[in-house]
Design a protein around this motif. Sequence first.
Motif, PDB file in Angstrom:
ATOM      1  N   GLY A   1     -13.930  90.874  46.241  1.00 13.38           N
ATOM      2  CA  GLY A   1     -12.589  90.346  45.965  1.00 13.38           C
ATOM      3  C   GLY A   1     -12.609  89.167  45.027  1.00 13.38           C
ATOM      4  O   GLY A   1     -11.809  89.062  44.099  1.00 13.38           O
ATOM      5  N   MET A   2     -13.556  88.255  45.246  1.00 14.85           N
ATOM      6  CA  MET A   2     -13.648  87.080  44.381  1.00 14.85           C
ATOM      7  C   MET A   2     -13.978  87.470  42.966  1.00 14.85           C
ATOM      8  O   MET A   2     -13.477  86.874  42.015  1.00 14.85           O
ATOM      9  N   GLY A   3     -14.858  88.495  42.827  1.00 16.04           N
ATOM     10  CA  GLY A   3     -15.211  88.932  41.483  1.00 16.04           C
ATOM     11  C   GLY A   3     -13.997  89.420  40.722  1.00 16.04           C
ATOM     12  O   GLY A   3     -13.773  89.067  39.562  1.00 16.04           O
ATOM     13  N   ILE A   4     -13.162  90.205  41.421  1.00 17.81           N
ATOM     14  CA  ILE A   4     -11.950  90.701  40.761  1.00 17.81           C
ATOM     15  C   ILE A   4     -11.024  89.557  40.406  1.00 17.81           C
ATOM     16  O   ILE A   4     -10.455  89.494  39.308  1.00 17.81           O
ATOM     17  N   LEU A   5     -10.884  88.593  41.346  1.00 19.36           N
ATOM     18  CA  LEU A   5      -9.967  87.478  41.112  1.00 19.36           C
ATOM     19  C   LEU A   5     -10.388  86.680  39.892  1.00 19.36           C
ATOM     20  O   LEU A   5      -9.595  86.408  38.986  1.00 19.36           O
ATOM     21  N   ILE A   6     -11.675  86.304  39.861  1.00 20.19           N
ATOM     22  CA  ILE A   6     -12.113  85.436  38.775  1.00 20.19           C
ATOM     23  C   ILE A   6     -12.156  86.205  37.463  1.00 20.19           C
ATOM     24  O   ILE A   6     -11.883  85.632  36.397  1.00 20.19           O
ATOM     25  N   ALA A   7     -12.458  87.504  37.544  1.00 19.68           N
ATOM     26  CA  ALA A   7     -12.444  88.285  36.303  1.00 19.68           C
ATOM     27  C   ALA A   7     -11.049  88.323  35.702  1.00 19.68           C
ATOM     28  O   ALA A   7     -10.881  88.148  34.490  1.00 19.68           O
ATOM     29  N   SER A   8     -10.034  88.505  36.560  1.00 15.13           N
ATOM     30  CA  SER A   8      -8.681  88.558  36.006  1.00 15.13           C
ATOM     31  C   SER A   8      -8.238  87.190  35.515  1.00 15.13           C
ATOM     32  O   SER A   8      -7.487  87.082  34.539  1.00 15.13           O
ATOM     33  N   TYR A   9      -8.717  86.108  36.187  1.00 14.75           N
ATOM     34  CA  TYR A   9      -8.384  84.780  35.693  1.00 14.75           C
ATOM     35  C   TYR A   9      -8.996  84.543  34.325  1.00 14.75           C
ATOM     36  O   TYR A   9      -8.342  84.000  33.419  1.00 14.75           O
ATOM     37  N   LEU A  10     -10.246  84.967  34.154  1.00 10.43           N
ATOM     38  CA  LEU A  10     -10.890  84.762  32.860  1.00 10.43           C
ATOM     39  C   LEU A  10     -10.201  85.566  31.768  1.00 10.43           C
ATOM     40  O   LEU A  10     -10.032  85.099  30.642  1.00 10.43           O
ATOM     41  N   GLN A  11      -9.794  86.816  32.132  1.00  9.48           N
ATOM     42  CA  GLN A  11      -9.100  87.614  31.121  1.00  9.48           C
ATOM     43  C   GLN A  11      -7.793  86.970  30.710  1.00  9.48           C
ATOM     44  O   GLN A  11      -7.454  86.893  29.526  1.00  9.48           O
ATOM     45  N   GLY A  12      -7.041  86.499  31.717  1.00  9.26           N
ATOM     46  CA  GLY A  12      -5.769  85.850  31.394  1.00  9.26           C
ATOM     47  C   GLY A  12      -5.969  84.611  30.556  1.00  9.26           C
ATOM     48  O   GLY A  12      -5.216  84.351  29.611  1.00  9.26           O
ATOM     49  N   MET A  13      -7.016  83.845  30.886  1.00  9.03           N
ATOM     50  CA  MET A  13      -7.274  82.636  30.128  1.00  9.03           C
ATOM     51  C   MET A  13      -7.700  82.962  28.718  1.00  9.03           C
ATOM     52  O   MET A  13      -7.415  82.221  27.783  1.00  9.03           O
ATOM     53  N   ALA A  14      -8.408  84.102  28.556  1.00  6.62           N
ATOM     54  CA  ALA A  14      -8.864  84.452  27.215  1.00  6.62           C
ATOM     55  C   ALA A  14      -7.717  84.924  26.343  1.00  6.62           C
ATOM     56  O   ALA A  14      -7.704  84.697  25.144  1.00  6.62           O
ATOM     57  N   ARG A  15      -6.728  85.580  26.977  1.00  8.60           N
ATOM     58  CA  ARG A  15      -5.637  86.076  26.151  1.00  8.60           C
ATOM     59  C   ARG A  15      -4.687  84.964  25.734  1.00  8.60           C
ATOM     60  O   ARG A  15      -4.203  84.943  24.617  1.00  8.60           O
ATOM     61  N   GLN A  16      -4.377  84.049  26.689  1.00  3.67           N
ATOM     62  CA  GLN A  16      -3.422  82.994  26.368  1.00  3.67           C
ATOM     63  C   GLN A  16      -3.961  81.675  26.876  1.00  3.67           C
ATOM     64  O   GLN A  16      -3.676  81.298  28.013  1.00  3.67           O
ATOM     65  N   PRO A  17      -4.722  80.953  26.088  1.00  2.00           N
ATOM     66  CA  PRO A  17      -5.368  79.734  26.584  1.00  2.00           C
ATOM     67  C   PRO A  17      -4.388  78.668  27.031  1.00  2.00           C
ATOM     68  O   PRO A  17      -4.743  77.814  27.826  1.00  2.00           O
ATOM     69  N   GLU A  18      -3.123  78.727  26.569  1.00  2.00           N
ATOM     70  CA  GLU A  18      -2.227  77.642  26.958  1.00  2.00           C
ATOM     71  C   GLU A  18      -1.759  77.778  28.403  1.00  2.00           C
ATOM     72  O   GLU A  18      -1.219  76.843  28.963  1.00  2.00           O
TER      73      GLU A  18
END
Lengths: 247, 117
Positions: B59-76
């Motif tokens: 679960g944590m892997g999925i959570l942090i992966a999606s956080y990183l993806q979101g951060m990569a798409r829109q850093p603001e």
Amino acid sequence: MTSPGIVPESIAYEIHGIPPTLLMTFVSWAFVAGLYILIARFPSIVPVKVRMAGEIILEYVVDLANEVIGPKAQRFYPLLLGLFIFILISNLMGLVPGLISPTSDPALPFGLAIMVFIYFNYVGLQENGLRYFKQFMPPKLPLAMFPISVLLVVVEVISFLIRPFSLGLRLFCNIFSKELFLGILAMLVLQFLNSDVLGERIMTAGPFILRPFIMILGLVVAFIQALVFTILTMSYIAGAIQIQEHH
Amino acid sequence: MSKRTLAIMFVAGVASAIFGEEVANAASEAASGAVNLFAGTVIGAGLGVGLAAGGCGCGMGILIASYLQGMARQPELAGKLQMNMFVGFALIEAQVLYALFIAIILLFANPFSKYFI
């Protein structure tokens, strides 16, 4: 599981009759209350950075409350700020040598959780009256699916009633397991210093490297747990004020 | 069968050969009910926490992966996403801690041990 039965604190002191965690609760409460009273009434005594830190925490919690609860958030500021800073200071006390976190005693987190549960139910009933119980109603299904509706109501009620338990258990388990781990590593260090067998010395040398990392982890966990308790309280209050039918 | 399957089967066979004998001896020596109870609770506690930790890791892997993806798409949006990530982290971590809580109760304050001692 009350006093240091499982986690013997190496410098354990006990005022006659008061368990150590209760003593720590009083210390933490007095510290938080005293600090904020000083900041509010006699700002000249308190150093500038501490005052600024107190105000930054207040502003952060107030912004978060405005975002989650909405326009009616003002009456909840004292509760939320008090919860946040009390739990934060209590969690951080475990990292100071000689002190125990009062939140590592199961009484305090569960007590806070039960208080929050009673309070947000009270607020919900006060704002909405008996319409408050409509949040458990399932969506409209044809009459033939009546057993499924009953099951949905039961599941909703159970997951509602388990909220205080999970809120308290999360906080208690995080801090207690950190204290337990640190206590066991401390006992290993004592064994290292007291033994003369080389093999035993090699095997119990781990805590010297491990303890600092667990303490850093404990620092992070203290902040996160205080924040999560406060955010969940806010979201329960928000859910109680604005009754929307689920689904 | 592919080479990888054969390799996995070989390792599993060796492991069971090494540890199987110990387990068989222990099972035949477990005489009284108290030993059965305590052995069972210890195995249950360890296995329970292990499985819970495995699920939490997924679960944590999925959570942090999606956080990183979101951060990569829109850093603001990194600040807003970060707060939600910590809330999600604590909620998932709580599941493991429920299992740890039951394990600690079983090991140190077993409610059934008063029937045997």
